[in-house]
Design an enzyme around this catalytic site. Structure first.
Site, PDB file in Angstrom:
ATOM      1  N   GLU A  22     -23.673   8.874  39.396  1.00  0.00           N
ATOM      2  CA  GLU A  22     -23.875   7.900  40.760  1.00  0.00           C
ATOM      3  C   GLU A  22     -23.178   6.611  40.795  1.00  0.00           C
ATOM      4  O   GLU A  22     -23.038   5.851  39.783  1.00  0.00           O
ATOM      5  CB  GLU A  22     -25.564   7.422  40.922  1.00  0.00           C
ATOM      6  CG  GLU A  22     -26.002   6.840  41.933  1.00  0.00           C
ATOM      7  CD  GLU A  22     -27.420   6.565  42.558  1.00  0.00           C
ATOM      8  OE1 GLU A  22     -28.226   7.345  41.641  1.00  0.00           O
ATOM      9  OE2 GLU A  22     -27.820   6.225  43.563  1.00  0.00           O
ATOM     10  N   ASN A  67     -29.733   7.420  45.344  1.00  0.00           N
ATOM     11  CA  ASN A  67     -30.221   6.812  46.413  1.00  0.00           C
ATOM     12  C   ASN A  67     -28.912   6.138  47.415  1.00  0.00           C
ATOM     13  O   ASN A  67     -28.876   5.855  48.334  1.00  0.00           O
ATOM     14  CB  ASN A  67     -30.980   5.367  46.139  1.00  0.00           C
ATOM     15  CG  ASN A  67     -32.176   5.870  45.561  1.00  0.00           C
ATOM     16  OD1 ASN A  67     -32.841   6.921  45.934  1.00  0.00           O
ATOM     17  ND2 ASN A  67     -32.897   5.111  44.897  1.00  0.00           N
ATOM     18  N   ASN A 167     -30.621  13.012  49.789  1.00  0.00           N
ATOM     19  CA  ASN A 167     -31.314  12.628  48.462  1.00  0.00           C
ATOM     20  C   ASN A 167     -32.607  11.888  48.686  1.00  0.00           C
ATOM     21  O   ASN A 167     -32.875  10.818  49.512  1.00  0.00           O
ATOM     22  CB  ASN A 167     -30.447  11.513  47.545  1.00  0.00           C
ATOM     23  CG  ASN A 167     -30.914  11.145  46.404  1.00  0.00           C
ATOM     24  OD1 ASN A 167     -31.071  11.843  45.452  1.00  0.00           O
ATOM     25  ND2 ASN A 167     -31.653   9.959  46.476  1.00  0.00           N
ATOM     26  N   GLU A 168     -33.663  12.514  48.289  1.00  0.00           N
ATOM     27  CA  GLU A 168     -35.185  11.841  48.230  1.00  0.00           C
ATOM     28  C   GLU A 168     -35.530  11.138  49.564  1.00  0.00           C
ATOM     29  O   GLU A 168     -35.682  10.249  49.858  1.00  0.00           O
ATOM     30  CB  GLU A 168     -35.087  10.664  46.844  1.00  0.00           C
ATOM     31  CG  GLU A 168     -34.985  11.533  45.714  1.00  0.00           C
ATOM     32  CD  GLU A 168     -35.356  10.258  44.532  1.00  0.00           C
ATOM     33  OE1 GLU A 168     -35.629   9.067  44.747  1.00  0.00           O
ATOM     34  OE2 GLU A 168     -35.747  10.763  43.161  1.00  0.00           O
ATOM     35  N   TYR A 239     -38.978  11.630  36.233  1.00  0.00           N
ATOM     36  CA  TYR A 239     -38.780  10.812  35.184  1.00  0.00           C
ATOM     37  C   TYR A 239     -39.900  10.397  34.217  1.00  0.00           C
ATOM     38  O   TYR A 239     -40.971  10.146  34.938  1.00  0.00           O
ATOM     39  CB  TYR A 239     -38.065   9.426  35.565  1.00  0.00           C
ATOM     40  CG  TYR A 239     -36.757   9.648  36.425  1.00  0.00           C
ATOM     41  CD1 TYR A 239     -35.651   9.744  35.763  1.00  0.00           C
ATOM     42  CD2 TYR A 239     -36.814   9.679  37.875  1.00  0.00           C
ATOM     43  CE1 TYR A 239     -34.553   9.981  36.199  1.00  0.00           C
ATOM     44  CE2 TYR A 239     -35.669   9.849  38.424  1.00  0.00           C
ATOM     45  CZ  TYR A 239     -34.385   9.932  37.509  1.00  0.00           C
ATOM     46  OH  TYR A 239     -33.209   9.970  38.196  1.00  0.00           O
ATOM     47  N   GLU A 287     -32.461  15.763  39.026  1.00  0.00           N
ATOM     48  CA  GLU A 287     -32.781  14.162  38.415  1.00  0.00           C
ATOM     49  C   GLU A 287     -33.915  14.681  37.336  1.00  0.00           C
ATOM     50  O   GLU A 287     -34.944  14.916  37.970  1.00  0.00           O
ATOM     51  CB  GLU A 287     -32.848  13.360  39.325  1.00  0.00           C
ATOM     52  CG  GLU A 287     -31.714  12.909  40.235  1.00  0.00           C
ATOM     53  CD  GLU A 287     -31.984  11.731  40.893  1.00  0.00           C
ATOM     54  OE1 GLU A 287     -32.786  10.662  40.536  1.00  0.00           O
ATOM     55  OE2 GLU A 287     -31.643  11.742  42.159  1.00  0.00           O
ATOM     56  N   GLN A 346     -29.041   9.662  33.956  1.00  0.00           N
ATOM     57  CA  GLN A 346     -27.669  10.012  34.559  1.00  0.00           C
ATOM     58  C   GLN A 346     -26.574  10.193  33.421  1.00  0.00           C
ATOM     59  O   GLN A 346     -27.224  10.137  32.161  1.00  0.00           O
ATOM     60  CB  GLN A 346     -26.944   8.894  35.486  1.00  0.00           C
ATOM     61  CG  GLN A 346     -28.021   8.705  36.705  1.00  0.00           C
ATOM     62  CD  GLN A 346     -27.538   7.708  37.662  1.00  0.00           C
ATOM     63  OE1 GLN A 346     -26.372   7.263  37.726  1.00  0.00           O
ATOM     64  NE2 GLN A 346     -28.450   7.555  38.716  1.00  0.00           N
TER      65      GLN A 346
HETATM   66  O1  AHR Z   1     -31.294   7.983  39.175  1.00  0.00           O
HETATM   67  C1  AHR Z   1     -31.814   6.702  39.532  1.00  0.00           C
HETATM   68  C2  AHR Z   1     -32.408   7.054  40.836  1.00  0.00           C
HETATM   69  O2  AHR Z   1     -33.735   7.534  40.725  1.00  0.00           O
HETATM   70  C3  AHR Z   1     -31.451   7.702  41.939  1.00  0.00           C
HETATM   71  O3  AHR Z   1     -30.700   6.988  42.783  1.00  0.00           O
HETATM   72  C4  AHR Z   1     -32.766   8.314  42.841  1.00  0.00           C
HETATM   73  O4  AHR Z   1     -32.299   9.475  43.334  1.00  0.00           O
HETATM   74  C5  AHR Z   1     -33.672   8.298  42.228  1.00  0.00           C
HETATM   75  O5  AHR Z   1     -34.945   7.576  42.530  1.00  0.00           O
END
Ligand code: AHR
Length: 502
Positions: A22, A67, A167-168, A239, A287, A346
């Site tokens: 990203e 994002n 995305n999201e 995450y 992700e 990432q």
């Molecule tokens: O990976 C970091 C961020 O986490 C990304 O930009 C977003 O898609 C997610 O919230």
């Protein structure tokens, strides 16, 4: 546990070993791209980073966000570099120089020997711009945008197959957040338009940003109600980090991933059943990682400060984090009949297995190792592992299996690989792996990460704390192997087997 090469879940989807680049912090600038660095090639790509990406075994890379993509204009990043505009990146409050863009990424993809996954902006933009990007990237020539690509130096179309539709889009932090129905319609219309150009594209609709979103479940149902026939996959993001120093639950993060995947699969299948559709929606876990979100960013840019590539989300990982990453890969592999793409988020510097210093070295974080070993040795087909063993109690997930495991079997090489995690913090686990349907010919390798120094972290100067070390406990008998897993550890056991009974 018991393994049988005849009991197969699915072929190992090679795209499970994807990553994510990203425009965020130093992932691109001073990460994979740093003209002037001693190892930089003619394109400004760091060769030391390219070498580590190849060693990591990454198969696919999602780009350019995240994002970031939700207010990105892809056109800013193509053409002569000195004519590209600098723009405010609203997602990360940074200045985007656009020195690196689509054509640069595709050149880098070629050198890294990975396949691209391209995300389109459905935040501030819509169907028209997504189709423009598709034309620029994938049309051979003779149209305005394809000819622009050719003028910019790339004659052959890129042939990008896998595309993320935004995305999201459920997140209040997302530029251009939408309701599920609004987004589902936009995704459906955009997918239909993109398929007029190429019906064989693979398209990913945004699922929830994480399992804890208040709209989780309803979001997936409503998006797929609008877009079921038009998309192929739905995305999941997750995450993990320890909460209240609860290491036992943290080590068992794969439980959460299992439940999340099972829940989205059930929702997607229920939408399909209502439609009487024979089509199955697959999952792109595009992700996932350990991310100490509560700690970062401690001082994000704000106000008048719009820095270029500031250090953001530069988590330093411990040995315990590496064990968790190994466990999350076990969960992904176990679900390979439905999860057909995944991206660790990432790749460089930003919550990443690879770190760099501007002008200095690139180095491996602890989490590099379980990923690299799994990507290299999870080959062939995923096997259904029958587990029968002791359980352990966790605050977050209740009573769970003490040892988690998945196995793969490669018909071509006769190699059976077992990936295991002992999720118990204090005691070793004695494991017997029984093999039926094949004759064991011996142990190729058995290595372990963890067990000791759980809080140790790597630095640019070393040592490499999570480098897998030989596990000398593995003993082979005719029909199986016995081994000891240290507490809080990840292990890879590679076996040679012959004479598969069919
Ligand atoms: O990976 C970091 C961020 O986490 C990304 O930009 C977003 O898609 C997610 O919230």
């Amino acid at each position: 546990m018991s393994l049988d090469p005849r009991r197969r879940v699915a072929p190992v989807p090679r795209r499970l070993f994807g990553s994510f680049v990203e425009h965020l912090g130093r992932c691109v600038y001073t990460g994979l791209y740093e003209p002037g660095h001693p190892t930089a090639d003619a394109d400004g790509f760091r060769r030391d980073v390219l070498a580590l990406v190849r060693e990591l075994g990454v198969t696919t890379v999602r780009y350019p966000g995240g994002n970031f993509v939700s207010s990105y204009r892809w056109e800013d990043g193509v053409g002569p570099v000195d004519q590209r505009p600098a723009r405010l990146d609203l997602a990360w409050h940074s200045l985007e120089t656009n020195e690196f863009g689509l054509d640069d990424f595709m050149r880098w993809v070629g050198k890294a020997d990975v396949d691209p996954i391209m995300a389109v902006n459905l935040g501030t933009r819509g169907t028209a711009e997504a189709v423009d990007l598709l034309e620029y990237a994938n049309h051979r020539g003779g149209s305005h945008l394809a000819d622009q690509r050719r003028d910019n130096g790339t004659t052959d179309p890129y042939g990008i197959k896998l595309w993320c539709l935004g995305n999201e889009m459920d997140g209040p932090w997302q530029v251009g957040q939408r309701s599920a129905t609004e987004y589902g319609r936009l995704a459906s219309q955009t997918a239909k338009a993109m398929r007029r150009f190429d019906p064989d594209l693979e398209l990913v609709a945004c699922g929830s940003s994480h399992l804890g979103m208040p709209t989780f479940g309803a979001w997936e149902r409503d998006v797929l109600t609008e877009a079921y026939d038009d998309v192929d996959l739905i995305s999941l993001h997750a995450y993990y980090q320890p909460v209240d120093d609860d290491l036992a639950s943290f080590l068992a993060s794969a439980e959460d991933m299992d439940r999340y995947i099972d829940a989205v699969t059930a929702i997607a299948d229920s939408v399909g059943a209502i439609r009487r559709s024979t089509k199955k929606i697959m999952i792109a876990f595009d992700e996932w990682n350990v991310w100490y979100q509560s700690a970062a960013p401690s001082n994000p840019p704000s106000g008048e400060d719009w820095p270029v590539a500031p250090p953001l989300l530069e988590d330093h990982y411990s040995v315990a984090d590496a064990v968790v990453v190994g466990g999350l890969l076990i969960s992904l592999l176990r679900h390979s009949d439905r999860v057909t793409a995944a991206c660790q988020a990432q790749l460089v510097n930003v919550i990443a297995p690879i770190m760099t210093e501007p002008g200095g070295p690139a180095w491996r974080q602890t989490i590099f190792h379980p990923f690299a070993r799994t990507a290299r040795h999870a080959q062939g087909a995923v096997l259904d592992v029958l587990r029968d063993g002791s359980t352990t109690s966790t605050d977050r997930f209740g009573e769970i299996d003490a040892v988690d495991a998945v196995s793969t079997w490669d018909d071509n090489t006769g190699e059976m690989t077992v990936f295991l995690v002992n999720r118990v913090v204090t005691t070793p686990a004695e494991v017997t792996v029984d093999v039926t349907g094949a004759r064991l010919a011996g142990i190729i390798e058995c290595v372990t990460v963890g067990g000791t120094d759980l809080h140790a972290k790597n630095t640019a100067d070393g040592p490499d704390h999570a480098e897998p070390r030989p596990n000398g406990t593995a003993r082979s008998a005719d029909t199986g192997v016995h081994l000891t897993l240290p507490p809080a550890s990840w292990t890879m056991l590679r076996l040679r087997a012959t004479d598969v009974t069919t």
